[in-house]
Motif scaffolding. Sequence first.
Motif, PDB file in Angstrom:
ATOM      1  N   ASN A  53       0.827  -1.213   0.000  1.00 55.82           N
ATOM      2  CA  ASN A  53       0.000   0.000   0.000  1.00 55.82           C
ATOM      3  C   ASN A  53       0.860   1.262   0.000  1.00 55.82           C
ATOM      4  N   ALA A  54       1.904   1.258   0.829  1.00 55.12           N
ATOM      5  CA  ALA A  54       2.754   2.454   0.939  1.00 55.12           C
ATOM      6  C   ALA A  54       3.500   2.722  -0.355  1.00 55.12           C
ATOM      7  N   SER A  55       3.881   1.649  -1.070  1.00 53.05           N
ATOM      8  CA  SER A  55       4.718   1.813  -2.260  1.00 53.05           C
ATOM      9  C   SER A  55       3.966   2.422  -3.436  1.00 53.05           C
ATOM     10  N   CYS A  56       2.658   2.583  -3.306  1.00 51.12           N
ATOM     11  CA  CYS A  56       1.879   3.217  -4.382  1.00 51.12           C
ATOM     12  C   CYS A  56       2.266   4.686  -4.551  1.00 51.12           C
ATOM     13  N   PRO A  75      13.300  -5.417  -1.708  1.00 49.42           N
ATOM     14  CA  PRO A  75      13.811  -5.032  -3.035  1.00 49.42           C
ATOM     15  C   PRO A  75      12.987  -5.626  -4.174  1.00 49.42           C
ATOM     16  N   THR A  76      11.739  -5.221  -4.244  1.00 47.94           N
ATOM     17  CA  THR A  76      10.835  -5.699  -5.304  1.00 47.94           C
ATOM     18  C   THR A  76      10.675  -4.607  -6.354  1.00 47.94           C
ATOM     19  N   GLU A  77       9.965  -4.934  -7.425  1.00 43.02           N
ATOM     20  CA  GLU A  77       9.735  -3.945  -8.476  1.00 43.02           C
ATOM     21  C   GLU A  77       8.910  -2.770  -7.968  1.00 43.02           C
ATOM     22  N   LYS A  78       8.096  -3.006  -6.948  1.00 46.58           N
ATOM     23  CA  LYS A  78       7.266  -1.926  -6.410  1.00 46.58           C
ATOM     24  C   LYS A  78       8.083  -0.944  -5.569  1.00 46.58           C
ATOM     25  N   MET A  79       9.242  -1.390  -5.082  1.00 52.36           N
ATOM     26  CA  MET A  79      10.114  -0.495  -4.311  1.00 52.36           C
ATOM     27  C   MET A  79      11.480  -0.460  -4.986  1.00 52.36           C
ATOM     28  N   PRO A  80      11.709   0.529  -5.836  1.00 50.68           N
ATOM     29  CA  PRO A  80      12.947   0.575  -6.626  1.00 50.68           C
ATOM     30  C   PRO A  80      14.181   0.868  -5.775  1.00 50.68           C
ATOM     31  N   SER A  81      15.348   0.850  -6.420  1.00 47.71           N
ATOM     32  CA  SER A  81      16.613   1.134  -5.750  1.00 47.71           C
ATOM     33  C   SER A  81      16.554   2.518  -5.111  1.00 47.71           C
ATOM     34  N   GLY A  82      17.037   2.618  -3.895  1.00 49.09           N
ATOM     35  CA  GLY A  82      16.928   3.862  -3.138  1.00 49.09           C
ATOM     36  C   GLY A  82      15.757   3.852  -2.198  1.00 49.09           C
ATOM     37  N   LEU A  83      15.026   2.726  -2.187  1.00 49.06           N
ATOM     38  CA  LEU A  83      13.883   2.604  -1.277  1.00 49.06           C
ATOM     39  C   LEU A  83      13.780   1.198  -0.697  1.00 49.06           C
TER      40      LEU A  83
END
Length: 591
Positions: free
Chosen positions: A245-248, A537-545
């Motif tokens: 939800n947050a990664s939206c 480290p999923t596609e929903k949370m890119p590098s830097g997150l």
Amino acid sequence: MCGIFCSIYQPQQDSESSKQWNICKDAIAARGPDYFMEKHFMLNNDWHGHFAAAVLWMQGSKITTQPSLDDNDNLLLWNGDIFSGCLAKDDVCDTNIILAELQSTTNIMSVLRKMEGPYCLVYYQKSSNMLYFGRDIIGRHSLLLKVDNKSNSLTLTSVANKEMREIVEVPAIGIFVMNLNMSQINLACYPWKEPDLMFTDVIDLLETNLNVDIDIKETISNTCSSALTNLHLHPEPKDVEYLENASCNKDFNEVLQCLLKNQEVNERVESLSKLLHQSVKIRIKKKPNYCKECIKIVLNDGNVICAHSKIGVLFSGGLDSAILAAIAHEYIPEDESIDLINVAFERPESQNQSMNNMNEKRNVMQKYDVPDRKTGRQTYSELLRMYPNRKWNFIECNITQVELQLYRASRICDLLYPLRTILDESLGCAMWFASRAKGVLYPVNEIYESPCRILLLGIGADELFGGYMRHRTILKHKGWDALVEELSIELNRISERNLGRDDRIVSDHGKQSRLPYLDENLVKHVQQMKPWERCYPTEKMPSGLGDKLLLRLLACKIGFQYTANFPKRAFQFGSRIANGKENANDVSNRL
């Protein structure tokens, strides 16, 4: 921090022992500029011993000399710090505590079980005629081993050089023992943890390299072993719903702020914060309150009140070092400066640039305008905003290609040995020049050399919190099981891959590296967490997150606005010493 050396040899091989010592002694002395001593003993009819130590005074109200002997003629060479546990005491040198503990028992392993902190040791027990040696369970300090079957001798040293052929790093898998009641070189090992496939591989390789059979004894301890390695791990949808939800949100900072409102997340961040604060605090407090220059006055019986920097941070401006700097601020007197050391290497092509049409200052900026310099300055500005009453010394260490080539050939290549890959070379060179800490202060452009004797390093954060790009790749293709296994393997191998090398490099300047992320209590706590609780480290949370998510949340909570979202960048590329076209695992022809 100390440089230690031990040679066990047969009486007729005295010249061979002297040869090994002459190879090592200058590098040993550089590690401990405050005191030096060596002792020679006839241990029995078969064996003689040569023990030496150079001491960097880091504990107690006065310097404790080594080699240390007790009333029963047991001898200890100790290079370490007991930071926590039942043996940790303020204002008493660990050397004295450990020697007294070992003297009071015949069960050496019972003492080793109680020791928490980075160390390596060599201990000769007179009553049993046994020699014990090894590194702590994480392997934070260097110890090298050479067995010469031809001369029937064994040499242990903190650091050597390329002349000392067939020397190896003592693996941080347990404590090794040589029985001096036998007339030939022999070894046994008391494993730290229950032997597994990795342990067997390390022992097999060691036996091959040394040409000695190693007898495996009972296990010492289970500290720092991961409880999750063999579990089948995959989150239920409800376990990661809050992350999804947050990664939206597209704004990274808003994602972190949103996650911190979740009670469970906030509690995890608080728990980590508490452990990291404890780790940084003890690593700052346990020291004499003198800088590199003032301590010379004290050791010569003078009196001085030292107001200079005593703590430095190897400071790329990235997430790991920024957090350490912010926490260090809490435990260092406000009227004392903290040194932030940022290293950059001259771009090879810039050597050919003409300065005719450029002013010198602009030319220097262009030469050393590397990624770590940019993030370093940005994070330095954040620290000034967050802690305006603190004096932060941002040291720009600008290294020319000429200087790099000179010291790589004359000094660094020997400190790296027996490691010789391109990766070891680039990281070792970057670490050596950073820990030397000579440069100019930004923005005033004044020449400055840090007088601090303790450096805080962010080593271990990537292995604990999933900071490498390969973690993202493994998760994508193999799942959470594979990721947690990879994290566990990386932590188990960090001693052979990083820690011995970095210890040899930093200590060459008469300074001590301290590694808050690799505190036993913190490591154990993080390893017991589910992997998606420390990184996502999923596609929903890119590098830097998504990488090092838990650390990013902590940085956000501390008050960093930009640093919390800086993507991971390897030190060798951030400082621009490495050539991306070279294979990091190849043997370097420059060493």
